[in-house]
Scaffold this motif. Structure first.
Motif, short mmCIF file in Angstrom:
data_model
loop_
_atom_site.label_atom_id
_atom_site.label_comp_id
_atom_site.label_asym_id
_atom_site.label_seq_id
_atom_site.Cartn_x
_atom_site.Cartn_y
_atom_site.Cartn_z
N ALA A 211 30.74 51.04 38.54
CA ALA A 211 31.12 50.61 37.20
C ALA A 211 32.59 50.91 36.93
O ALA A 211 33.31 50.10 36.34
N ILE A 212 33.06 52.07 37.38
CA ILE A 212 34.47 52.42 37.20
C ILE A 212 35.36 51.45 37.96
O ILE A 212 36.36 50.94 37.44
N ILE A 213 34.98 51.18 39.20
CA ILE A 213 35.79 50.28 40.04
C ILE A 213 35.74 48.85 39.49
O ILE A 213 36.77 48.20 39.32
N GLY A 214 34.53 48.37 39.20
CA GLY A 214 34.37 46.99 38.77
C GLY A 214 35.07 46.69 37.46
O GLY A 214 35.67 45.62 37.29
N ARG A 215 35.02 47.62 36.51
CA ARG A 215 35.63 47.38 35.20
C ARG A 215 37.14 47.35 35.27
O ARG A 215 37.79 46.82 34.36
N ARG A 216 37.71 47.91 36.32
CA ARG A 216 39.17 47.93 36.46
C ARG A 216 39.71 46.79 37.32
O ARG A 216 40.92 46.67 37.49
N LEU A 217 38.82 46.00 37.89
CA LEU A 217 39.27 44.88 38.71
C LEU A 217 39.72 43.73 37.83
O LEU A 217 38.96 43.29 36.96
N PRO A 218 40.92 43.20 38.03
CA PRO A 218 41.32 41.98 37.31
C PRO A 218 40.38 40.83 37.65
O PRO A 218 39.81 40.77 38.75
N GLY A 219 40.20 39.90 36.70
CA GLY A 219 39.28 38.78 36.89
C GLY A 219 39.46 38.04 38.20
O GLY A 219 38.50 37.83 38.95
N PRO A 220 40.70 37.60 38.54
CA PRO A 220 40.88 36.87 39.81
C PRO A 220 40.52 37.70 41.03
O PRO A 220 39.95 37.18 42.00
N VAL A 221 40.86 39.00 41.01
CA VAL A 221 40.53 39.87 42.15
C VAL A 221 39.02 40.00 42.28
O VAL A 221 38.45 39.92 43.38
#
Length: 259
Positions: free
Chosen positions: A229-239
């Protein structure tokens, strides 16, 4: 279970929790490990589903902020997926797994492709609507009927096998909803949790379960789900979109090779 085997299963739970929350298809991390340590396929599948539930819970909780104001969508996705998962769990215990196993790689490949082309499709639909003088659609407050059917069908797959379920859901929800991709990912986590909980309630009563493996997966997946959840929420949409597409292609190829 010897210490090295236990460590491998624990690590699989950690990795599966991260992947299933941040991207989807965490079972493709955990399920092969359970097979590799000697569990029969059905026992591995059942134990995998039960063991990932704690990770599903921690991952869904980590994405709770993306679901604020989306109550009708959450209920719609959870309910339709749960209904489908009941049928999937029954199919797993009553039918041979070969049919779904053959179909799964192609379904995941299609889903990953849809994730990749979704911005092009959505952009084309918006441009066509503007040319016709139609006002842009607002985000739908609930789950549209076509998506409800899709969610239920994917729920069947989730209750039956589950690997790639998250990738499929992200693809169709992103295509059918006017929501941010992170919100779509949060809805995906709710759906996967719903499918796994329903399947677990069936499996613990009538299916063969390896409880030591379940316990190790559960411990690892709780931490993994939180990290995911920490990693996913910080990923920009395109990434995030690129990772989902790449992971979906890798998963489909892996399933085709091992089929």
């Amino acid at each position: 279970m010897d210490p090295l085997t236990a460590l491998a299963v624990l690590a699989a739970g950690l990795g599966g929790g991260i992947v299933i929350t941040a991207i989807g298809a965490g079972s493709l991390v955990t399920f092969p490990i359970l097979l590799a340590v000697g569990l029969p396929p059905v026992v591995a599948n059942v134990s995998n589903t039960i063991g990932l539930v704690p990770g599903n819970i921690s991952g869904t909780w980590g994405y709770r902020h993306e679901l604020v104001g989306k109550r009708r969508l959450v209920i719609g996705v959870a309910a339709t997926t749960a209904i489908g998962a009941v049928g999937g769990a029954v199919l797993l215990l009553g039918l041979p797994s070969e049919a779904f196993s053959r179909l799964a790689p192609w379904l995941i490949l299609l889903a990953a492709t849809l994730v990749g082309v979704q911005p092009l499709i959505s952009g084309g639909l918006r441009r066509r609507a503007l040319r016709r003088g139609e006002a842009p659609r607002d985000a739908h407050p609930g789950l549209p009927a076509p998506l409800a059917w899709v969610s239920a069908v994917i729920g069947v797959y989730g209750g039956y096998f589950g690997a790639g379920q998250g990738v499929m859901l992200v693809a169709f929800l992103a295509l059918g909803l006017r929501e941010r991709l992170q919100t779509v990912n949060a809805l995906k986590n709710v759906a996967v949790l719903s499918a796994n909980v329903v399947a677990t309630l069936i499996f613990v009563w009538i299916a063969p379960v390896d409880w030591p493996a379940v316990a190790l997966l559960a411990v690892g997946s709780v931490v993994g789900g939180w990290l995911g959840a920490i990693i996913g929420r910080r990923l920009p949409g395109p990434v995030f979109r690129v990772l989902v597409v790449l992971f979906g292609y890798v998963v489909s190829i892996q399933l085709l090779v091992t089929a």
